[in-house]
Design a protein around this motif. Structure first.
Motif, PDB file in Angstrom:
ATOM      1  N   UNK A 138       0.818  -1.215   0.000  1.00 37.92           N
ATOM      2  CA  UNK A 138       0.000   0.000   0.000  1.00 37.92           C
ATOM      3  C   UNK A 138       0.857   1.272   0.000  1.00 37.92           C
ATOM      4  N   UNK A 139       1.686   1.430  -1.033  1.00 40.54           N
ATOM      5  CA  UNK A 139       2.520   2.631  -1.120  1.00 40.54           C
ATOM      6  C   UNK A 139       1.663   3.859  -1.396  1.00 40.54           C
ATOM      7  N   UNK A 140       2.243   5.020  -1.223  1.00 40.93           N
ATOM      8  CA  UNK A 140       1.531   6.253  -1.571  1.00 40.93           C
ATOM      9  C   UNK A 140       1.487   6.424  -3.084  1.00 40.93           C
ATOM     10  N   UNK A 141       2.596   6.086  -3.740  1.00 40.99           N
ATOM     11  CA  UNK A 141       2.717   6.276  -5.191  1.00 40.99           C
ATOM     12  C   UNK A 141       3.377   5.057  -5.810  1.00 40.99           C
ATOM     13  N   UNK A 142       2.832   4.588  -6.925  1.00 41.96           N
ATOM     14  CA  UNK A 142       3.501   3.586  -7.755  1.00 41.96           C
ATOM     15  C   UNK A 142       4.055   4.308  -8.968  1.00 41.96           C
ATOM     16  N   UNK A 143       5.370   4.259  -9.136  1.00 40.88           N
ATOM     17  CA  UNK A 143       6.005   4.830 -10.315  1.00 40.88           C
ATOM     18  C   UNK A 143       6.036   3.731 -11.363  1.00 40.88           C
ATOM     19  N   UNK A 144       5.149   3.827 -12.356  1.00 41.28           N
ATOM     20  CA  UNK A 144       4.819   2.706 -13.230  1.00 41.28           C
ATOM     21  C   UNK A 144       5.336   2.894 -14.656  1.00 41.28           C
ATOM     22  N   UNK A 145       6.185   1.964 -15.084  1.00 40.14           N
ATOM     23  CA  UNK A 145       6.590   1.918 -16.486  1.00 40.14           C
ATOM     24  C   UNK A 145       5.427   1.347 -17.300  1.00 40.14           C
ATOM     25  N   UNK A 146       5.395   1.622 -18.597  1.00 39.47           N
ATOM     26  CA  UNK A 146       4.313   1.119 -19.438  1.00 39.47           C
ATOM     27  C   UNK A 146       4.661  -0.238 -20.024  1.00 39.47           C
ATOM     28  N   UNK A 147       5.834  -0.346 -20.610  1.00 39.02           N
ATOM     29  CA  UNK A 147       6.206  -1.568 -21.312  1.00 39.02           C
ATOM     30  C   UNK A 147       6.975  -2.504 -20.380  1.00 39.02           C
ATOM     31  N   UNK A 148       6.263  -3.517 -19.886  1.00 41.43           N
ATOM     32  CA  UNK A 148       6.863  -4.503 -18.996  1.00 41.43           C
ATOM     33  C   UNK A 148       6.365  -5.893 -19.362  1.00 41.43           C
ATOM     34  N   UNK A 149       7.128  -6.930 -19.001  1.00 47.04           N
ATOM     35  CA  UNK A 149       6.689  -8.304 -19.290  1.00 47.04           C
ATOM     36  C   UNK A 149       5.525  -8.735 -18.399  1.00 47.04           C
ATOM     37  N   UNK A 150       4.855  -9.811 -18.810  1.00 38.36           N
ATOM     38  CA  UNK A 150       3.746 -10.445 -18.084  1.00 38.36           C
ATOM     39  C   UNK A 150       2.462  -9.615 -18.131  1.00 38.36           C
ATOM     40  N   UNK A 151       2.565  -8.340 -17.807  1.00 37.11           N
ATOM     41  CA  UNK A 151       1.403  -7.449 -17.802  1.00 37.11           C
ATOM     42  C   UNK A 151       1.913  -6.023 -18.011  1.00 37.11           C
ATOM     43  N   UNK A 152       1.340  -5.302 -18.975  1.00 32.92           N
ATOM     44  CA  UNK A 152       1.857  -3.955 -19.198  1.00 32.92           C
ATOM     45  C   UNK A 152       1.376  -2.996 -18.109  1.00 32.92           C
ATOM     46  N   UNK A 153       1.963  -1.809 -18.086  1.00 28.49           N
ATOM     47  CA  UNK A 153       1.669  -0.846 -17.043  1.00 28.49           C
ATOM     48  C   UNK A 153       0.249  -0.337 -17.051  1.00 28.49           C
ATOM     49  N   UNK A 154      -0.386  -0.320 -18.210  1.00 25.97           N
ATOM     50  CA  UNK A 154      -1.766   0.150 -18.296  1.00 25.97           C
ATOM     51  C   UNK A 154      -2.701  -0.811 -17.561  1.00 25.97           C
ATOM     52  N   UNK A 155      -2.559  -2.094 -17.857  1.00 20.85           N
ATOM     53  CA  UNK A 155      -3.407  -3.088 -17.194  1.00 20.85           C
ATOM     54  C   UNK A 155      -3.085  -3.153 -15.703  1.00 20.85           C
ATOM     55  N   UNK A 156      -1.799  -3.052 -15.351  1.00 25.53           N
ATOM     56  CA  UNK A 156      -1.424  -3.054 -13.940  1.00 25.53           C
ATOM     57  C   UNK A 156      -2.043  -1.858 -13.220  1.00 25.53           C
ATOM     58  N   UNK A 157      -2.026  -0.708 -13.868  1.00 23.29           N
ATOM     59  CA  UNK A 157      -2.639   0.484 -13.285  1.00 23.29           C
ATOM     60  C   UNK A 157      -4.132   0.283 -13.080  1.00 23.29           C
ATOM     61  N   UNK A 158      -4.790  -0.279 -14.073  1.00 17.90           N
ATOM     62  CA  UNK A 158      -6.231  -0.515 -13.987  1.00 17.90           C
ATOM     63  C   UNK A 158      -6.557  -1.418 -12.792  1.00 17.90           C
ATOM     64  N   UNK A 159      -5.767  -2.454 -12.606  1.00 18.06           N
ATOM     65  CA  UNK A 159      -6.022  -3.393 -11.503  1.00 18.06           C
ATOM     66  C   UNK A 159      -5.723  -2.767 -10.141  1.00 18.06           C
ATOM     67  N   UNK A 160      -4.658  -2.008 -10.062  1.00 13.08           N
ATOM     68  CA  UNK A 160      -4.305  -1.368  -8.795  1.00 13.08           C
ATOM     69  C   UNK A 160      -5.364  -0.359  -8.384  1.00 13.08           C
ATOM     70  N   UNK A 161      -5.795   0.464  -9.330  1.00 18.52           N
ATOM     71  CA  UNK A 161      -6.758   1.521  -9.020  1.00 18.52           C
ATOM     72  C   UNK A 161      -8.148   0.978  -8.714  1.00 18.52           C
ATOM     73  N   UNK A 162      -8.446  -0.214  -9.227  1.00 20.45           N
ATOM     74  CA  UNK A 162      -9.757  -0.815  -8.982  1.00 20.45           C
ATOM     75  C   UNK A 162      -9.756  -1.766  -7.800  1.00 20.45           C
ATOM     76  N   UNK A 163      -8.593  -1.993  -7.204  1.00 23.70           N
ATOM     77  CA  UNK A 163      -8.461  -2.997  -6.145  1.00 23.70           C
ATOM     78  C   UNK A 163      -8.840  -2.396  -4.784  1.00 23.70           C
ATOM     79  N   UNK A 164      -9.906  -2.900  -4.144  1.00 19.38           N
ATOM     80  CA  UNK A 164     -10.283  -2.386  -2.821  1.00 19.38           C
ATOM     81  C   UNK A 164      -9.241  -2.691  -1.744  1.00 19.38           C
TER      82      UNK A 164
END
Length: 231
Positions: free
Chosen positions: A59-85
């Motif tokens: 539960x960090x204050x900020x995730x510094x997120x790259x876009x192009x990453x293996x397994x799951x890109x930063x966009x999808x990771x952002x979507x999951x983090x922001x939607x995760x209760x």
């Protein structure tokens, strides 16, 4: 995937999770952040999937997120983090290469609080982390609007439709002006309101739409058809 085991006081430091697949870049960011008073790295992720896991765990204050990453890109990771209760209050700052990554609009729609170009200076990066941690969108409204319009002109990403039936006429007027890039003081002058009243309307818009911050309200203005980018 790395977790910093050193105890830190969240009241004293902005806690940052690094999500970057290039080890050299990630190490450089860690050194920069950890040597800056008031900031601390609490974890490192080399994939989008790891970023989602660590955001939920740390539960960090900020995730510094790259876009192009293996397994799951930063966009999808952002979507999951922001939607995760399980990770409330975690904000995402996207790192992107402006002339290569057509992801700015998608990043904001996914829930990111802003984005930063990878050629930004160290000073700009540190300031951006603090701004996002404070609950604000990274860029000034005029810059946010201009960059979104730029991507919409040349992007295959069309704005999604947004239902604005739940907001009042005055809130609609305020949202339109936010989408047009006006600050609270400019909106107050334009509508002959006090700045405090404008802030109240902005707060209600954030709750009703719902939106995480002002950057998300800009997106809502586009998706609701209140602002039309020049194509």
């Amino acid at each position: 995937m790395t977790i910093d085991a050193a105890p830190q006081s969240p009241s004293l430091s902005v806690r940052v999770l690094l999500a970057e697949d290039q080890v050299l870049v990630r190490d450089s960011l860690k050194v920069l952040i950890d040597t800056t008073p008031g900031l601390v790295t609490v974890g490192e992720a080399g994939t989008g999937a790891e970023a989602v896991l660590l955001a939920r765990r740390l539960r960090p204050d900020v995730v510094l997120m790259d876009v192009r990453m293996p397994d799951m890109d930063g966009i999808e990771a952002t979507r999951r983090i922001c939607a995760d209760p399980a990770s409330p209050g975690v904000r995402v700052l996207i790192l992107t290469t402006f002339d290569q990554d057509d992801y700015v609009y998608a990043s904001l729609r996914a829930g990111a609080s802003g984005f930063l170009l990878k050629h930004a200076t160290a000073t700009e990066l540190l300031a951006a982390i603090r701004v996002v941690a404070a609950g604000e969108s990274l860029l000034a409204p005029t810059v946010t609007r201009r960059l979104i319009a730029t991507f919409l002109r040349g992007s295959h990403l069309a704005p999604a439709e947004r239902d604005l039936d739940g907001i009042t006429q005055r809130e609609r007027e305020v949202l339109t002006l936010i989408g047009a890039g006006m600050s609270n003081s400019e909106i107050a002058e334009h509508l002959h309101l006090t700045v405090g009243t404008v802030k109240t309307h902005v707060g209600r818009l954030l709750a009703k739409l719902p939106a995480r911050d002002r950057a998300q309200l800009v997106i809502a203005a586009y998706e609701g058809g209140l602002v039309n980018p020049v194509r």
